[in-house]
Enzyme design. Structure first.
Site, PDB file in Angstrom:
ATOM      1  N   HIS A  38      -5.969  -0.861   4.798  1.00 15.90           N
ATOM      2  CA  HIS A  38      -5.559   0.547   4.729  1.00 15.90           C
ATOM      3  C   HIS A  38      -6.798   1.393   5.056  1.00 15.90           C
ATOM      4  CE1 HIS A  38      -3.529   3.910   2.071  1.00 15.90           C
ATOM      5  NE2 HIS A  38      -4.313   4.454   2.991  1.00 15.90           N
ATOM      6  N   THR A  64       0.860  -1.179   0.000  1.00 20.19           N
ATOM      7  CA  THR A  64       0.000   0.000   0.000  1.00 20.19           C
ATOM      8  C   THR A  64       0.895   1.227   0.000  1.00 20.19           C
ATOM      9  OG1 THR A  64      -2.044   0.930   0.883  1.00 20.19           O
ATOM     10  CG2 THR A  64      -0.398   0.318   2.513  1.00 20.19           C
ATOM     11  N   CYS A  95      -3.674   7.977   7.339  1.00 18.20           N
ATOM     12  CA  CYS A  95      -4.291   6.654   7.310  1.00 18.20           C
ATOM     13  C   CYS A  95      -3.349   5.642   7.965  1.00 18.20           C
ATOM     14  CB  CYS A  95      -4.533   6.192   5.879  1.00 18.20           C
ATOM     15  SG  CYS A  95      -5.579   7.278   4.907  1.00 18.20           S
TER      16      CYS A  95
END
Lengths: 285, 160
Positions: free
Chosen positions: B46, B23, B29
């Site tokens: 995520h 990711t 995040c």
């Protein structure tokens, strides 16, 4: 900082290609309530790059027209006033983006970030004022344009810039200023000025990281772009660069618009939907 | 080698040792990375925000957007492939903030608090983490051995 660097940066700005008259012409036409469709089509159709991109965007999910649009006239008559300005500026401005080595960022990512900020500025502007301010969308697309020029200079001093950021707790903007005598926001303002954009856009680009330091004029737009930019950084939209998140948080930004944390989170959810729909815009590069 | 990319508000799992789950550019995040070495099953979530009560409709469409709805999904999906909670390692990365983080930009901090609380409530111990600060992170989970690496805009690659 060296004055030699500043001279070289200024020369580099001067060497940029002129901004095509198309966007200015369209904005002028649109400011007249009685604009003629023929004038509008004439203004746009000689710019091949814009025409192709306008059609591509009209047929994207973002606008979601029920049938396929194949001519420029058809496209322009379907789109509302705000959309025309938005689409023409997006189609054109994307052409100026390149890989910015000094920020360790590809052109596609810088552009994606710019589209994100433009979309977020629209979401925030609707939330705060109940309407869209089309010039803010264009400003969102252009706010980091200075990186396209400054990138090369940041790259030359990359280690020193990064050590100021990592070890001395400088913001990336402050490190640029310290090492090069100029930062990317100011460079962006100079580019916008060279391209004869309106003063409010130029001032907003110059102050998009420090709206609190704007001395005269209305700082509302600068605060709004500031907020949109920081939200996109937090969400990692077009992220991955060396400068990501290394900018100052300003308490006044939320107070300025009297919006709460929760509302900002709701706007983030809306932005992820909009980004999904705007994939065609992002793919323009 | 199969590279599996996980976008924002999404999760993926795998049981193929040639896969790498990745990711990109986490800001505030957080990536929750789980792995069971016994069966070589793992996954990566995520998530963007802490609490789904802000938009329950969205939470139904895209549960991986929120920590509280995403985490159970990640674990359950791994259990389906044979992973067991007691063998799983749980690693966290992300939750960064912009500088001089004020109360108004505490999304990264809020995310860190939320994920720790959810895991703690479910008796899950965090194996290791690289969270906070003010830079972005790209995270990879190598399915062959459960190795988790974190690359940032700053500094060398870290192993979690």
């Amino acid at each position: 900082m060296s004055s030699l660097d500043v001279d070289r940066i200024l020369q580099s700005i001067k060497d940029l290609p002129a901004f095509p008259a198309t966007v200015q012409k369209v904005s002028e036409l649109m400011s007249d309530d009685e604009y003629a469709m023929t004038d509008l089509v004439n203004a746009v159709e000689y710019d091949q790059a814009i025409t192709a991109n306008v059609l591509r965007m009209c047929n994207s999910a973002y606008f979601g027209f029920p049938r396929k649009i194949s001519s420029l006239r058809q496209a322009l008559s379907y789109l509302g006033r705000e959309n025309i300005i938005r689409i023409v500026s997006t189609a054109r401005i994307s052409k100026y983006y390149r890989d910015v080595e000094g920020y360790r960022l590809k052109a596609e990512k810088l552009w994606e970030h710019s589209v994100g900020v433009a979309l977020m500025s629209r979401i925030l502007s609707e939330k705060i004022y109940g309407r869209e301010e089309p010039w803010l969308f264009t400003t969102g697309l252009l706010h980091d344009i200075g990186k396209n020029v400054l990138g090369e200079f940041v790259n030359e001093s990359f280690q020193k810039v990064m050590s100021l950021v990592s070890d001395e707790k400088y913001s990336f903007l402050e490190a640029e200023q310290e090492m090069l005598g100029m930062n990317h926001a100011e460079v962006g303002g100079r580019i916008a000025s060279l391209w004869r954009f309106p003063k409010e856009m130029i001032d907003t680009i110059i102050h998009h990281h420090r709206p609190d330091l704007m001395e005269e004029g209305d700082n509302t737009g600068a605060y709004l772009i500031y907020l949109a930019d920081k939200v996109c950084m937090m969400m990692g939209i077009g992220g991955g660069g060396a400068d990501d998140l290394a900018y100052r948080g300003l308490k006044g930004a939320m107070e300025k618009f009297k919006i709460h944390h929760r509302e900002l989170e709701v706007s983030m959810i809306r932005l992820s939907d909009e980004i999904e729909k705007a994939k065609e815009l992002v793919k323009l590069l | 080698m199969g590279q599996i990319i996980i976008g924002i508000s999404d999760f993926k799992i795998s049981n193929k040792s040639q896969d790498v789950l990745i990711t990109y550019a986490l800001g505030s995040c957080i990536a929750v990375v789980v792995y069971d070495p016994k069966v070589k099953v793992g996954g990566l979530l995520h998530f963007m925000l802490a609490d789904s009560s802000i938009d329950t409709k969205k939470a139904l469409q895209q549960p991986a957007m929120f920590a509280d709805t995403g985490v159970p999904l990640l674990f359950k999906a791994c259990y389906k492939l044979g992973a067991e909670k007691r063998h799983m390692t749980v690693k966290l990365a992300g939750g960064a903030s912009i500088m001089d983080d004020t109360n108004f930009f505490r999304i990264g901090q809020k995310n860190i608090m939320a994920i720790r609380k959810i895991l703690w409530r479910n008796n899950v111990i965090v194996t290791s983490e690289d969270t906070g600060e003010n830079y972005n992170r790209t995270v990879e989970l190598h399915m062959s051995d459960g190795r988790v690496t974190v690359r940032s805009g700053r500094g060398p690659v870290k192993e979690l």
